[in-house]
Design an enzyme around this catalytic site. Sequence first.
Site, PDB file in Angstrom:
ATOM      1  N   CYS A   1      25.984  83.320 -33.409  1.00 25.64           N
ATOM      2  CA  CYS A   1      26.492  81.968 -33.177  1.00 25.64           C
ATOM      3  C   CYS A   1      25.417  80.943 -33.512  1.00 25.64           C
ATOM      4  CB  CYS A   1      26.946  81.846 -31.736  1.00 25.64           C
ATOM      5  SG  CYS A   1      28.285  82.983 -31.387  1.00 25.64           S
TER       6      CYS A   1
ATOM      7  N   PRO B   1      -2.657  96.914 -46.062  1.00 26.45           N
ATOM      8  CA  PRO B   1      -1.337  96.644 -46.628  1.00 26.45           C
ATOM      9  C   PRO B   1      -0.223  96.991 -45.643  1.00 26.45           C
ATOM     10  CG  PRO B   1      -2.195  98.715 -47.478  1.00 26.45           C
ATOM     11  CD  PRO B   1      -3.305  98.099 -46.656  1.00 26.45           C
TER      12      PRO B   1
HETATM   13  C1  LIG Z   1       0.076  90.670 -41.368  1.00 26.49           C
HETATM   14  C2  LIG Z   1      -1.254  91.285 -41.472  1.00 26.49           C
HETATM   15  C3  LIG Z   1      -1.467  92.332 -42.366  1.00 26.49           C
HETATM   16  C4  LIG Z   1      -0.396  92.849 -43.307  1.00 26.49           C
HETATM   17  O1  LIG Z   1       0.002  91.918 -44.240  1.00 26.49           O
HETATM   18  P1  LIG Z   1       1.020  92.333 -45.415  1.00 26.49           P
HETATM   19  O2  LIG Z   1       1.314  91.061 -46.093  1.00 26.49           O
HETATM   20  O3  LIG Z   1       2.217  92.922 -44.761  1.00 26.49           O
HETATM   21  O4  LIG Z   1       0.318  93.317 -46.291  1.00 26.49           O
HETATM   22  C5  LIG Z   1      -2.715  92.921 -42.398  1.00 26.49           C
HETATM   23  N1  LIG Z   1      -3.710  92.501 -41.579  1.00 26.49           N
HETATM   24  C6  LIG Z   1      -3.541  91.499 -40.702  1.00 26.49           C
HETATM   25  C7  LIG Z   1      -4.666  91.107 -39.829  1.00 26.49           C
HETATM   26  C8  LIG Z   1      -2.314  90.861 -40.624  1.00 26.49           C
HETATM   27  O5  LIG Z   1      -2.159  89.857 -39.748  1.00 26.49           O
END
Ligand SMILES: *Cc1c(COP(=O)(O)O)cnc(C)c1O
Length: 432
Positions: A361, A291
Amino acid sequence: MICDNIRTGKNGHLYFAGQDTVELAAKYKTPLYLMDEDKIREKCRIYLDAFEHFLPEGSRPLYASKACSFKQLYRIMTEMGMGIDVVSPGEIYTAKEAGYDLTGAYFHGNNKTDQDIAYAMDCGVGYFVADNMAEVDAIEEQAAQRSCIQNVLLRITPGIDPHTYDAVSTGKVDSKFGSAIETGQADEITGYTLTKSHIRLCGFHCHVGSQVFEEDVFERVARVMLEFVRDMKERYGFVASQLNLGGGYGVPYIEEDAGLDIAEKIRSVGRVIADSCREMELPLPAVMMEPGRSIVADSGMTLYTAGNVKRIPEYKNYISVDGGMTDNPRYALYRSSYTCFIANRMDEPCDMTATIAGRCCESGDLIQRDVKVPSATTKGDIVAVCTTGAYNFSMASNYNRIPRPAVVMLKDGSSYVAVQRESLEDLCRNDI
Ligand SMILES: *Cc1c(COP(=O)(O)O)cnc(C)c1O
């Protein structure tokens, strides 16, 4: 209110994490990122408790650094006992400088350079999530040079569409990330990795998207991934000890968005995993999730000072602020929704519609279109944008040579600077 750390005070000011945002703007100047440290800890605790109760032994939530990365956040993650994921030497360096134990870090990315791999190994990053065969070769080569054995997970594309917006959807077969089950490439890379003598294959990773609200996405992902785990056991005798389901749980940005009960979601993923493993006669893997947004998004708020209030009769009203796409590019990138307030006029009726515009801008430099605000809104008022803790500071730029704002943490009724405001000198630091 979209989050329980936001309220109106008796003085008609907006309060965030129990503190008067108008006073904070006066004290620290604008534009300013605020972060509610207590809320970050609360969100980590929800994941940690749910993992302990509902997922197999050894399971661990990993904070996804890319949502927001600065040293103090890693100190908080250390204190909370959270794992982390990282996607670049910059994030690894930041975590290392903060004293974070990198054996609990997972290194992602669809194009890690040889230098990135070398740096991560030298820093002792615990796990690499390999995207493709060439990367498996590069990891093997560098681990061999160091006479070490590197823990590796393979990024698999499960072919599940979480129906979120395209720019953050990653689980479909044609994604730039990972190896797809459907094309046979996931099978192939597993067999290939198992032939490497300096790689310990620990299991599989997937990440299907971000801002996911759809009912049973993670249950379906867990099921598909476990079927793959079973197939790899049957084909190669390889038993995955880790299953990493990635990040993606959504958060509400506006009143109409529904919230998610994360603990309840994890409980039902846990049930699917337990049932599937029993049915497929697989040992329970340690389960990871990553997360990012759901840990930090609603711990954040951005404060701006209103400048010009422009009324174009019969067309549109604009409130221009002293920041914009440089500190929050998400409206320009994805048309993201945000809840905005005039922090010093919370007790006035919102009888005017206005577009909050940034100072860059670019006509596209908007924070939000058609926001309801009090018609007395004028130069010098404080504009607050809620839920900016994720993908704002981490996506900030110096476009138009605008220095990045400070990050101020709010904790137990007090405040402190976690990241200093950039100065004009900072902008020229590397110029010759
Ligand atoms: C972006 C990403 C996350 C986190 O995603 P959230 O939507 O911010 O929870 C976790 N693991 C990977 C591999 C990601 O690319």
